[in-house]
Enzyme design. Structure first.
Site, short mmCIF file in Angstrom:
data_model
loop_
_atom_site.label_atom_id
_atom_site.label_comp_id
_atom_site.label_asym_id
_atom_site.label_seq_id
_atom_site.Cartn_x
_atom_site.Cartn_y
_atom_site.Cartn_z
N VAL A 187 -5.68 -3.50 -5.09
CA VAL A 187 -6.73 -4.26 -4.44
C VAL A 187 -7.94 -4.25 -5.37
O VAL A 187 -8.34 -3.18 -5.85
CB VAL A 187 -7.09 -3.67 -3.05
CG1 VAL A 187 -8.27 -4.42 -2.44
CG2 VAL A 187 -5.88 -3.71 -2.12
N ARG A 191 -11.70 -0.92 0.85
CA ARG A 191 -12.24 -0.40 2.11
C ARG A 191 -12.47 -1.50 3.14
O ARG A 191 -13.32 -1.39 4.01
CB ARG A 191 -13.51 0.40 1.88
CG ARG A 191 -13.32 1.53 0.89
CD ARG A 191 -14.22 2.68 1.16
NE ARG A 191 -14.19 3.75 0.21
CZ ARG A 191 -13.14 4.43 -0.22
NH1 ARG A 191 -11.95 4.13 0.21
NH2 ARG A 191 -13.24 5.41 -1.08
N GLY A 205 -9.47 -2.99 4.47
CA GLY A 205 -8.19 -3.07 5.16
C GLY A 205 -7.09 -3.78 4.41
O GLY A 205 -5.99 -3.95 4.94
N ASN A 247 -4.35 10.53 -8.70
CA ASN A 247 -4.99 9.59 -7.78
C ASN A 247 -5.05 10.21 -6.36
O ASN A 247 -4.38 9.78 -5.43
CB ASN A 247 -4.23 8.26 -7.77
CG ASN A 247 -5.06 7.15 -7.16
OD1 ASN A 247 -6.03 7.38 -6.47
ND2 ASN A 247 -4.64 5.93 -7.43
N TYR A 265 -2.23 7.41 1.62
CA TYR A 265 -0.82 7.26 1.96
C TYR A 265 -0.40 8.29 3.01
O TYR A 265 0.35 7.98 3.94
CB TYR A 265 0.06 7.40 0.73
CG TYR A 265 -0.18 6.34 -0.33
CD1 TYR A 265 -0.53 5.05 0.00
CD2 TYR A 265 -0.04 6.65 -1.68
CE1 TYR A 265 -0.75 4.08 -0.97
CE2 TYR A 265 -0.25 5.70 -2.66
CZ TYR A 265 -0.60 4.42 -2.30
OH TYR A 265 -0.81 3.47 -3.27
#
Length: 160
Positions: free
Chosen positions: A91, A97, A99, A128, A135
């Site tokens: 993204v 942040r 969605g 990361n 996750y």
């Protein structure tokens, strides 16, 4: 005023240049930009050729392509069923942040269910920590005892 919810859609052939740009952005984020060799023609063939070897979901937000998820099927011999492998999820920073990543992952989980997959899996870089927490918050389990093995270039030729 709340931010618009991202729209998740299957990629179309005109998205190929944007997908390649996102792949390059991801590679730079992972400090692996020097490894990108993919071309628009490579992606067009892989995503829209016969047979297609991978698929892409696009996250649209505010009229812009905010991110992508590239995935394909693998197979679990233990389950006797195919699985869904997420190769890359990215993204753009301006859309984080909001969605997008969660919407992409939830749509992929739905696809895995619709297609009768026994697993939905992906890899995450060990440094990361933010992604790992994200996750795990969604229900993912980071497997501590598995390592990815890769053979490329001259080593692949020598192995053959």
């Amino acid at each position: 005023m709340t931010a618009p919810v991202p729209t998740i859609r299957a990629a179309a052939a005109p998205d190929v240049p944007a997908i390649l740009a996102l792949i390059r952005d991801l590679a730079e984020f992972e400090q692996l930009g020097h490894l990108v060799r993919a071309t628009e023609d490579d992606l067009r063939q892989a995503l829209f050729g016969t047979p297609a070897t991978a698929e892409v979901l696009i996250a649209d937000c505010d009229g812009s392509i905010a991110g992508f998820a590239l995935f394909f099927h693998n197979f679990s011999t233990f389950l006797g069923r195919r699985g869904l492998w997420l190769e890359d999820l990215y993204v753009r920073p301006a859309f984080r942040r909001r969605g997008c990543a969660q919407a992409l992952l939830r749509r992929l989980a739905a696809i895995a269910g619709e297609r009768g997959c026994g697993r939905f899996e992906w890899a995450v870089l060990d440094w990361n920590a933010e992604a790992i927490r994200f996750y795990e918050a969604l229900g993912g389990t980071v497997l501590p005892d598995w390592r990815i093995v890769r053979v490329v270039g001259p080593a692949l030729e020598a192995m053959a």
